[in-house]
Design a protein around this motif. Structure first.
Motif, PDB file in Angstrom:
ATOM      1  N   TYR A   1     -31.769  -9.137  72.015  1.00 56.44           N
ATOM      2  CA  TYR A   1     -30.825  -8.225  71.355  1.00 56.44           C
ATOM      3  C   TYR A   1     -29.697  -7.871  72.305  1.00 56.44           C
ATOM      4  N   ARG A   2     -28.498  -8.281  71.983  1.00 58.74           N
ATOM      5  CA  ARG A   2     -27.372  -8.248  72.908  1.00 58.74           C
ATOM      6  C   ARG A   2     -27.117  -6.884  73.544  1.00 58.74           C
ATOM      7  N   PRO A   3     -27.041  -5.780  72.765  1.00 61.35           N
ATOM      8  CA  PRO A   3     -26.753  -4.495  73.423  1.00 61.35           C
ATOM      9  C   PRO A   3     -27.849  -4.035  74.379  1.00 61.35           C
ATOM     10  N   ALA A   4     -29.026  -4.649  74.304  1.00 60.21           N
ATOM     11  CA  ALA A   4     -30.139  -4.236  75.164  1.00 60.21           C
ATOM     12  C   ALA A   4     -30.365  -5.183  76.334  1.00 60.21           C
ATOM     13  N   VAL A   5     -29.551  -6.221  76.429  1.00 54.86           N
ATOM     14  CA  VAL A   5     -29.713  -7.208  77.496  1.00 54.86           C
ATOM     15  C   VAL A   5     -28.379  -7.355  78.236  1.00 54.86           C
ATOM     16  N   GLY A   6     -28.263  -6.682  79.348  1.00 52.73           N
ATOM     17  CA  GLY A   6     -27.058  -6.810  80.162  1.00 52.73           C
ATOM     18  C   GLY A   6     -25.834  -6.122  79.597  1.00 52.73           C
TER      19      GLY A   6
ATOM     20  N   ARG B   1     -26.966  -2.862  81.840  1.00 53.99           N
ATOM     21  CA  ARG B   1     -28.157  -2.094  81.464  1.00 53.99           C
ATOM     22  C   ARG B   1     -29.139  -2.956  80.686  1.00 53.99           C
ATOM     23  N   SER B   2     -30.388  -2.917  81.105  1.00 53.17           N
ATOM     24  CA  SER B   2     -31.475  -3.614  80.430  1.00 53.17           C
ATOM     25  C   SER B   2     -32.392  -2.575  79.778  1.00 53.17           C
ATOM     26  N   THR B   3     -32.710  -2.775  78.500  1.00 57.63           N
ATOM     27  CA  THR B   3     -33.456  -1.772  77.736  1.00 57.63           C
ATOM     28  C   THR B   3     -34.923  -2.147  77.581  1.00 57.63           C
TER      29      THR B   3
ATOM     30  N   ALA C   1     -23.936  -2.893  59.094  1.00 61.98           N
ATOM     31  CA  ALA C   1     -24.511  -2.485  60.379  1.00 61.98           C
ATOM     32  C   ALA C   1     -25.822  -3.216  60.634  1.00 61.98           C
ATOM     33  N   PHE C   2     -26.650  -3.336  59.599  1.00 58.24           N
ATOM     34  CA  PHE C   2     -27.917  -4.057  59.762  1.00 58.24           C
ATOM     35  C   PHE C   2     -27.657  -5.528  60.065  1.00 58.24           C
ATOM     36  N   LEU C   3     -26.748  -6.136  59.305  1.00 56.40           N
ATOM     37  CA  LEU C   3     -26.439  -7.550  59.507  1.00 56.40           C
ATOM     38  C   LEU C   3     -25.890  -7.797  60.914  1.00 56.40           C
ATOM     39  N   LYS C   4     -25.000  -6.911  61.366  1.00 54.40           N
ATOM     40  CA  LYS C   4     -24.400  -7.076  62.696  1.00 54.40           C
ATOM     41  C   LYS C   4     -25.478  -7.085  63.775  1.00 54.40           C
ATOM     42  N   ASP C   5     -26.391  -6.092  63.729  1.00 51.45           N
ATOM     43  CA  ASP C   5     -27.396  -6.015  64.779  1.00 51.45           C
ATOM     44  C   ASP C   5     -28.487  -7.064  64.609  1.00 51.45           C
ATOM     45  N   TYR C   6     -28.964  -7.242  63.412  1.00 49.01           N
ATOM     46  CA  TYR C   6     -30.121  -8.112  63.206  1.00 49.01           C
ATOM     47  C   TYR C   6     -29.779  -9.588  63.382  1.00 49.01           C
ATOM     48  N   VAL C   7     -28.588  -9.979  62.909  1.00 46.41           N
ATOM     49  CA  VAL C   7     -28.224 -11.397  62.955  1.00 46.41           C
ATOM     50  C   VAL C   7     -27.279 -11.697  64.120  1.00 46.41           C
ATOM     51  N   PHE C   8     -26.117 -11.071  64.109  1.00 44.55           N
ATOM     52  CA  PHE C   8     -25.084 -11.453  65.072  1.00 44.55           C
ATOM     53  C   PHE C   8     -25.379 -10.974  66.486  1.00 44.55           C
ATOM     54  N   ARG C   9     -26.116  -9.883  66.627  1.00 41.28           N
ATOM     55  CA  ARG C   9     -26.509  -9.420  67.950  1.00 41.28           C
ATOM     56  C   ARG C   9     -27.916  -9.877  68.328  1.00 41.28           C
TER      57      ARG C   9
ATOM     58  N   ALA D   1     -30.963  -9.430  67.179  1.00 43.17           N
ATOM     59  CA  ALA D   1     -32.174  -8.609  67.153  1.00 43.17           C
ATOM     60  C   ALA D   1     -33.352  -9.362  66.541  1.00 43.17           C
ATOM     61  N   PHE D   2     -33.099 -10.255  65.580  1.00 45.84           N
ATOM     62  CA  PHE D   2     -34.189 -10.983  64.930  1.00 45.84           C
ATOM     63  C   PHE D   2     -34.991 -11.821  65.927  1.00 45.84           C
ATOM     64  N   MET D   3     -34.392 -12.178  67.048  1.00 50.57           N
ATOM     65  CA  MET D   3     -35.090 -12.973  68.053  1.00 50.57           C
ATOM     66  C   MET D   3     -36.156 -12.157  68.786  1.00 50.57           C
ATOM     67  N   ASP D   4     -36.066 -10.833  68.707  1.00 49.58           N
ATOM     68  CA  ASP D   4     -37.063  -9.964  69.336  1.00 49.58           C
ATOM     69  C   ASP D   4     -38.147  -9.529  68.364  1.00 49.58           C
ATOM     70  N   GLY D   5     -38.310 -10.254  67.264  1.00 47.91           N
ATOM     71  CA  GLY D   5     -39.411  -9.996  66.350  1.00 47.91           C
ATOM     72  C   GLY D   5     -39.281  -8.675  65.619  1.00 47.91           C
ATOM     73  N   TRP D   6     -40.424  -8.062  65.353  1.00 49.31           N
ATOM     74  CA  TRP D   6     -40.414  -6.816  64.587  1.00 49.31           C
ATOM     75  C   TRP D   6     -39.738  -5.679  65.352  1.00 49.31           C
ATOM     76  N   ARG D   7     -39.792  -5.723  66.688  1.00 46.78           N
ATOM     77  CA  ARG D   7     -39.073  -4.691  67.449  1.00 46.78           C
ATOM     78  C   ARG D   7     -37.571  -4.795  67.180  1.00 46.78           C
ATOM     79  N   GLY D   8     -37.074  -6.008  67.067  1.00 48.06           N
ATOM     80  CA  GLY D   8     -35.671  -6.195  66.739  1.00 48.06           C
ATOM     81  C   GLY D   8     -35.340  -5.703  65.342  1.00 48.06           C
ATOM     82  N   PHE D   9     -36.240  -5.937  64.400  1.00 43.73           N
ATOM     83  CA  PHE D   9     -36.037  -5.427  63.044  1.00 43.73           C
ATOM     84  C   PHE D   9     -35.950  -3.897  63.054  1.00 43.73           C
ATOM     85  N   LEU D  10     -36.828  -3.254  63.785  1.00 47.46           N
ATOM     86  CA  LEU D  10     -36.837  -1.786  63.838  1.00 47.46           C
ATOM     87  C   LEU D  10     -35.546  -1.257  64.459  1.00 47.46           C
ATOM     88  N   ILE D  11     -35.074  -1.902  65.505  1.00 49.09           N
ATOM     89  CA  ILE D  11     -33.826  -1.465  66.129  1.00 49.09           C
ATOM     90  C   ILE D  11     -32.664  -1.605  65.159  1.00 49.09           C
ATOM     91  N   ALA D  12     -32.583  -2.745  64.465  1.00 51.71           N
ATOM     92  CA  ALA D  12     -31.478  -2.964  63.529  1.00 51.71           C
ATOM     93  C   ALA D  12     -31.538  -1.984  62.364  1.00 51.71           C
TER      94      ALA D  12
END
Length: 271
Positions: free
Chosen positions: A126-131, A114-116, A212-220, A222-233
């Motif tokens: 952001y890993r959960p949103a890419v494949g 699934r691609s988001t 939870a924030f650290l997991k999504d923002y750093v390890f998954r 999300a920070f690579m997707d800019g502010w959209r990644g921040f909002l998701i995390a």
């Protein structure tokens, strides 16, 4: 286009903006089934106009609703999509090529990627949103959905192949849509916890948010997707925290369960 003995199964409520795109993306399905839990927009009319058979079922919770839907399908092989999801042309072509062999085999299911699409654009990192791999294609005699009210999963034994091309998910058209979904999903999850007698551990709450924030923002990533990644995390971390606060309230103030149910029903959220 030749059809295959496959049912596309979609559960809906008030999905008039999405349902046509979802149904039209699977032109090779011999049956398109929509199980609707009481839409008061044009979802049902649009689904019928786009070739679907529509069945009404009052809301049972995600797992139970999907199992009910499985029982309504005319074919043993089922492809499940949410109304805000649709096949890419590449995946549709791959499925048409690979389905005959899959359906002739004894595999229980297959994973799709699934691609988001978030805020109008695909997420890139952001890993959960890419494949993200999700079991969405299955034989109903070999797989069954869990009975969870939310975050249900397909259960089966044995190995399952993964298809290469992605399907698309339009993730909440606005932040208000997302917040309403968070409210609904948290309520459902907490009711599951209440049924199971899950211990209340509020001392974990601040750590849950941070981790939870650290997991999504750093390890998954999300920070690579800019502010959209921040909002998701941030949204994911807030959801993790809110679930625990709401569960604490349910356990310590049981009347809040019924009070909240009345309020959510009034605003057509608890469906």
């Amino acid at each position: 286009m030749p059809t295959l003995p496959l049912t596309l199964a979609v559960i809906t409520r008030n999905e008039a903006d999405n349902i046509a795109r979802c149904l039209d993306s699977v032109p090779f399905a011999a049956e398109k089934l929509v199980v609707d839990s009481g839409s008061d927009d044009d979802t049902v009319a649009i689904a019928l106009a786009h070739g679907a058979r529509v069945v009404h079922q009052d809301w049972l919770g995600f797992g139970a609703q999907r199992n009910f839907t499985t029982g309504q399908c005319s074919h043993d092989w089922i492809l499940v999509l949410d109304a805000d999801e649709y096949l890419s042309p590449e995946l549709a072509a791959e499925l048409q090529q690979r389905l005959p062999e899959l359906m002739a085999s004894d595999v229980p299911a297959a994973y799709l990627r699934r691609s988001t699409i978030y805020m109008g654009r695909p997420m890139r990192w952001y890993r959960p949103a890419v494949g993200e791999q999700m079991a969405r294609l299955y034989h109903r005699g070999r797989a069954r959905w869990s009975d969870a009210r939310v975050h249900e999963s397909l259960r089966f034994d044995g190995a399952a192949p993964t298809l290469r091309e992605p399907f698309n998910h339009v993730n909440n058209p606005t932040l208000p849509h997302k917040q309403l979904k968070v409210l609904r999903y948290a309520e459902l999850k907490c009711r599951d916890w209440l049924d199971k007698g899950k211990p209340v551990r509020m001392w974990q709450a601040p750590f849950v948010y941070a981790l939870a924030f650290l997991k999504d923002y750093v390890f998954r990533l999300a920070f690579m997707d800019g502010w959209r990644g921040f909002l998701i995390a941030q949204t994911a971390a807030s959801y993790a925290l809110y679930k625990r606060m709401r569960y604490y309230e349910m356990v310590n103030h049981p009347k809040s369960v019924a009070d909240a149910t009345d309020l959510l029903n009034k605003h057509h959220i608890d469906h």
